[in-house]
Design a protein around this motif. Structure first.
Motif, short mmCIF file in Angstrom:
data_model
loop_
_atom_site.label_atom_id
_atom_site.label_comp_id
_atom_site.label_asym_id
_atom_site.label_seq_id
_atom_site.Cartn_x
_atom_site.Cartn_y
_atom_site.Cartn_z
N ILE A 21 -3.09 -1.47 -2.78
CA ILE A 21 -2.38 -2.27 -1.77
C ILE A 21 -0.92 -1.82 -1.69
O ILE A 21 -0.39 -1.58 -0.60
CB ILE A 21 -2.48 -3.77 -2.09
CG1 ILE A 21 -3.91 -4.28 -1.90
CG2 ILE A 21 -1.52 -4.57 -1.19
CD1 ILE A 21 -4.12 -5.71 -2.38
N ALA A 22 -0.27 -1.72 -2.84
CA ALA A 22 1.14 -1.34 -2.88
C ALA A 22 1.36 0.05 -2.31
O ALA A 22 2.43 0.35 -1.78
CB ALA A 22 1.66 -1.40 -4.31
N ASP A 23 0.32 0.89 -2.38
CA ASP A 23 0.42 2.27 -1.87
C ASP A 23 0.06 2.37 -0.39
O ASP A 23 0.02 3.46 0.17
CB ASP A 23 -0.51 3.17 -2.70
CG ASP A 23 -0.17 4.64 -2.54
OD1 ASP A 23 1.03 4.98 -2.48
OD2 ASP A 23 -1.11 5.47 -2.46
N GLY A 24 -0.23 1.21 0.25
CA GLY A 24 -0.53 1.20 1.68
C GLY A 24 -1.98 1.51 2.01
O GLY A 24 -2.29 1.78 3.18
N GLY A 25 -2.87 1.44 1.03
CA GLY A 25 -4.26 1.79 1.27
C GLY A 25 -5.08 0.71 1.94
O GLY A 25 -6.17 0.99 2.47
N PHE A 26 -4.61 -0.54 1.91
CA PHE A 26 -5.33 -1.67 2.50
C PHE A 26 -4.70 -2.07 3.84
O PHE A 26 -3.51 -1.83 4.07
CB PHE A 26 -5.30 -2.87 1.56
CG PHE A 26 -6.36 -2.85 0.49
CD1 PHE A 26 -7.49 -3.65 0.59
CD2 PHE A 26 -6.22 -2.04 -0.62
CE1 PHE A 26 -8.46 -3.63 -0.40
CE2 PHE A 26 -7.18 -2.02 -1.62
CZ PHE A 26 -8.32 -2.82 -1.50
N THR A 27 -5.49 -2.69 4.68
CA THR A 27 -4.94 -3.26 5.91
C THR A 27 -3.94 -4.35 5.55
O THR A 27 -4.01 -4.94 4.46
CB THR A 27 -6.03 -3.87 6.80
OG1 THR A 27 -6.56 -5.05 6.17
CG2 THR A 27 -7.15 -2.88 7.06
#
Length: 277
Positions: free
Chosen positions: A258-264
């Motif tokens: 999530i922190a790496d931008g992988g989730f919506t």
């Protein structure tokens, strides 16, 4: 990355994401009124500039009226004419390339009290600032790991990003519970009655500019999220072709992704709520 640094990165992502989820419109918006109820809003000048004024449907007009020193757009017609009028407007928006992805799916149009007064094509809701509802399911394995899905590359929004086990819109024909059951089966091939400890976890609110309508859209949405345990030996199996794959991740892996931008954005905030952040 140390667990402390990972926790800091995740908390920073959450703080930024919550600001992104709740933003003011970049330009003034004018109320959209149907059957005497405010049901949405439109960007100032958008309807006039694109010729959306006058007869929409045989017995319904879209009219601009002055009210309390401002402009209000009225769908003037009987209550039972509002749905066909809104869908006629949606079709006109599509014809001019000013609509979101067309789904042939009707969503509820509600007044401020939450009463359904009409329905409209899903592709038009952002342009018209109509409030929508969605449902997400956070699925846990008995050992505490979390089931997540990767969205298919053919999805019109956020293709290839990670998501909760299930996330979908509440259609006009659904109650919240019906949407939860339908979407859980379609996306994950799971029956909610087979899940353990199913419970409502909370909700996440969105109000932010949207790219629909050439950037004239505005997203207003409430996401209700649930959590449940997927029993040992049971695995999700996509039914509708909208999921590329599923993965079972440790909570630390989920937070890092999530922190790496992988989730919506939506899924990340739902999971942040689930983690109690």
């Amino acid at each position: 990355m140390s667990s402390q640094a990972q926790g800091t990165a995740f908390a920073q992502w959450v703080a930024t994401a919550r600001q992104q989820a709740l933003q003011a419109a970049p330009s003034p918006r004018q109320p959209l009124v149907a059957a005497g109820h405010v049901v949405g809003s439109v960007a100032e000048g958008f309807l006039e500039e694109n010729g959306f004024q006058g007869t929409l449907h045989e017995h319904c007009l879209l009219l601009k009226k002055e009210h309390s020193g401002g402009v209000v757009w009225h769908l003037d017609g009987a209550a039972d004419e509002i749905t066909p009028a809104l869908n006629a407007l949606a079709s006109a928006l599509r014809d001019q390339g000013l609509c979101g992805p067309w789904r042939d799916e009707q969503l509820a149009v509600c007044n401020a009290a939450g009463d359904v007064v009409a329905t409209v094509e899903r592709g038009a809701v952002r342009v018209l600032g109509i409030t929508t509802r969605a449902v997400h399911l956070v699925g846990r394995a008995p050992d505490g790991r979390i089931w997540v899905q990767k969205r298919a590359m053919t999805k019109p929004s956020n293709p290839g990003q990670w998501d909760t086990l299930m996330g979908g819109m509440v259609s006009a024909a659904d109650t919240l519970q019906q949407a939860l059951a339908r979407e859980t089966w379609e996306e994950a091939g799971l029956r909610v009655d087979d899940l353990h400890h199913l419970a409502h976890g909370g909700h996440v609110a969105f109000s932010r500019p949207s790219r629909e309508g050439g950037g004239a859209g505005f997203m207003v949405e409430r996401i209700d999220w649930f959590h449940a345990v997927v029993p040992e030996g049971m695995q999700p199996d996509n039914q509708d072709g909208e999921v590329e794959c599923f993965a079972l991740l440790h909570p630390d892996e989920v937070r890092a992704c999530i922190a790496d931008g992988g989730f919506t954005l939506e899924a990340g905030l739902v999971l942040a709520d689930f983690f109690g952040v």
